[in-house]
Design a protein around this motif. Structure first.
Motif, short mmCIF file in Angstrom:
data_model
loop_
_atom_site.label_atom_id
_atom_site.label_comp_id
_atom_site.label_asym_id
_atom_site.label_seq_id
_atom_site.Cartn_x
_atom_site.Cartn_y
_atom_site.Cartn_z
N LEU A 43 -29.33 31.79 -14.02
CA LEU A 43 -28.50 33.36 -13.93
C LEU A 43 -29.50 34.55 -13.55
N THR A 44 -30.75 34.37 -14.42
CA THR A 44 -31.75 35.33 -13.81
C THR A 44 -32.51 35.08 -12.43
N SER A 45 -32.44 33.77 -11.85
CA SER A 45 -32.97 33.36 -10.64
C SER A 45 -32.02 33.93 -9.67
N LEU B 289 -31.74 42.42 -7.93
CA LEU B 289 -31.55 43.19 -9.43
C LEU B 289 -33.06 42.93 -10.04
N PRO B 290 -33.46 44.16 -10.72
CA PRO B 290 -34.61 44.08 -11.43
C PRO B 290 -34.69 43.15 -12.54
N VAL B 291 -34.92 41.89 -12.44
CA VAL B 291 -34.99 41.12 -13.66
C VAL B 291 -36.41 40.20 -13.73
N LEU C 103 -27.64 49.62 -15.18
CA LEU C 103 -26.65 49.04 -15.85
C LEU C 103 -25.45 48.69 -14.76
N ALA C 104 -24.90 49.82 -14.26
CA ALA C 104 -23.89 49.42 -13.31
C ALA C 104 -23.98 48.62 -12.14
N ARG C 105 -25.25 48.56 -11.59
CA ARG C 105 -25.51 47.56 -10.71
C ARG C 105 -25.70 46.16 -10.96
N LEU C 106 -26.15 45.93 -12.41
CA LEU C 106 -26.22 44.73 -13.00
C LEU C 106 -24.66 44.31 -13.29
N ALA D 121 -37.72 46.00 -14.87
CA ALA D 121 -36.94 45.03 -14.99
C ALA D 121 -36.06 45.24 -16.46
N VAL D 122 -35.05 44.31 -16.21
CA VAL D 122 -34.09 44.11 -17.58
C VAL D 122 -34.34 43.02 -17.94
N LEU D 123 -34.71 42.73 -19.47
CA LEU D 123 -35.16 41.42 -19.63
C LEU D 123 -33.92 41.02 -20.72
#
Length: 326
Positions: free
Chosen positions: A94-96, A103-105, A151-154, A235-237
């Motif tokens: 998912l994060t990949s 997205l900033p992950v 958060l909205a973009r994510l 980043a969102v972790l």
């Protein structure tokens, strides 16, 4: 590993001796042997030479190790809990995927044979690049607004994830929101003031029909899991709790828990909540149906955080401030 100094070992949130936990849960007699093991695994599967292992942080059955390599600092994260291994593999995918969509992950670094997560020596381990930044500062208006927008973009991206069904548990289908909140009031809200329970019941009774779509959501979006650098969200972790749910419930929960980190959790002021929501709506305004549910869900999530006994950080007053005025 060329460095001779043993890594510092710490607990993330548990009040336990980290060296005892390192031995008892993870099977390493000392920090130096843990650092050598990390270096050997990264060399074998990623072809990465570890110059030094700086720090190891432990939490439940998970461990994180910060290492220096010739190509920069890296973060190795592993679990010794086999029941979590399939979930960790899905989170890596998912994060990949999110990283590929801008997205900033913290995306996983593939192994030499292209794997994103490796199972070896009875653990499941992944490797990430270290993202420089500080945890979200909820006293910084710019960071709070940027966090809402991210958060909205994510959520928009998670709604389009093609393998969301892999995060679905075999449990029964989720009931409508009104039923969820009513059941929570009936079974878990007894310690709350009667006025708060009655107010939430009244809001539920007056809410519009539950036509809010379900999708994959993060579930744990808060300061502890958001890194900021130069006023931007770096980043969102921690997507390990991701699961299908209502994006508006996810937003309400994030609004209530936004300032929480590892210890002494407490609420953020109303103006911070409003700024976070404004940032979110700058990307995706609430629909009329969502607007009709917003006060209900925000109060529900706030009341859910009120402890049954002592309340040193003020969850109760914060939640009660959301009650509708007569």
């Amino acid at each position: 590993m060329t460095g001779s100094q043993a890594p510092v070992v710490e607990m993330l949130w548990e009040a336990r001796d980290p060296h005892r936990v390192l031995d008892g849960r993870f099977g390493f007699g000392d920090a130096r042997s843990a650092g050598r093991w990390v270096a050997d695994v990264l060399d074998e599967h990623w072809g990465v030479r570890v110059d030094s292992c700086e720090r190891i942080v432990l939490s439940d059955g998970n461990a994180l190790a910060w290492v220096d390599t010739p190509s920069g600092r890296r973060l190795a994260k592993w679990s010794v809990l086999p029941g979590r291994f399939p979930r960790l593999a899905e989170v890596a995918r998912l994060t990949s995927w999110l990283d590929g969509r801008g997205l900033p992950v913290s995306a996983p670094v593939p192994t030499r044979d292209g794997r994103l997560q490796v199972e070896t020596d009875g653990v499941s381990l992944g490797l990430q690049r270290v993202i420089e930044g500080d945890l979200l500062d909820t006293t910084d208006p710019g960071q709070v607004r940027a966090a809402g927008a991210v958060l909205a973009r994510l959520q928009d991206a998670l709604a389009a994830y093609p393998h969301a069904e892999r995060f679905t548990t075999p449990a029964v289908a989720s009931p409508p929101l009104a039923q969820q909140i009513t059941e929570w009031l009936d079974t878990r809200a007894a310690p709350l003031p009667a006025a708060a329970r009655d107010a939430l019941r009244g809001l539920v009774a007056g809410a519009p029909p539950d036509r809010l779509p379900r999708q994959l959501v993060h579930v744990d979006f808060r300061s502890a899991n958001v890194l900021c650098a130069d006023g931007e969200i770096a980043a969102v972790l921690d997507f390990e709790e991701a699961r299908p749910g209502h994006r508006l419930v996810d937003l309400a929960r994030a609004t209530v828990l936004l300032g929480t980190r590892y210890h002494d959790w407490g609420p953020v002021p109303p103006e911070v909540q409003a700024r976070f929501l404004a940032g979110y709506q700058s990307v995706r305004p609430l629909t009329p149906a969502e607007s009709g549910w917003w006060d209900v869900l925000l109060l529900w999530q706030a009341l859910a955080m009120v402890p049954p006994g002592e309340d040193p950080t003020g969850w109760g007053p914060s939640a009660l401030s959301l009650l509708p005025h007569p």
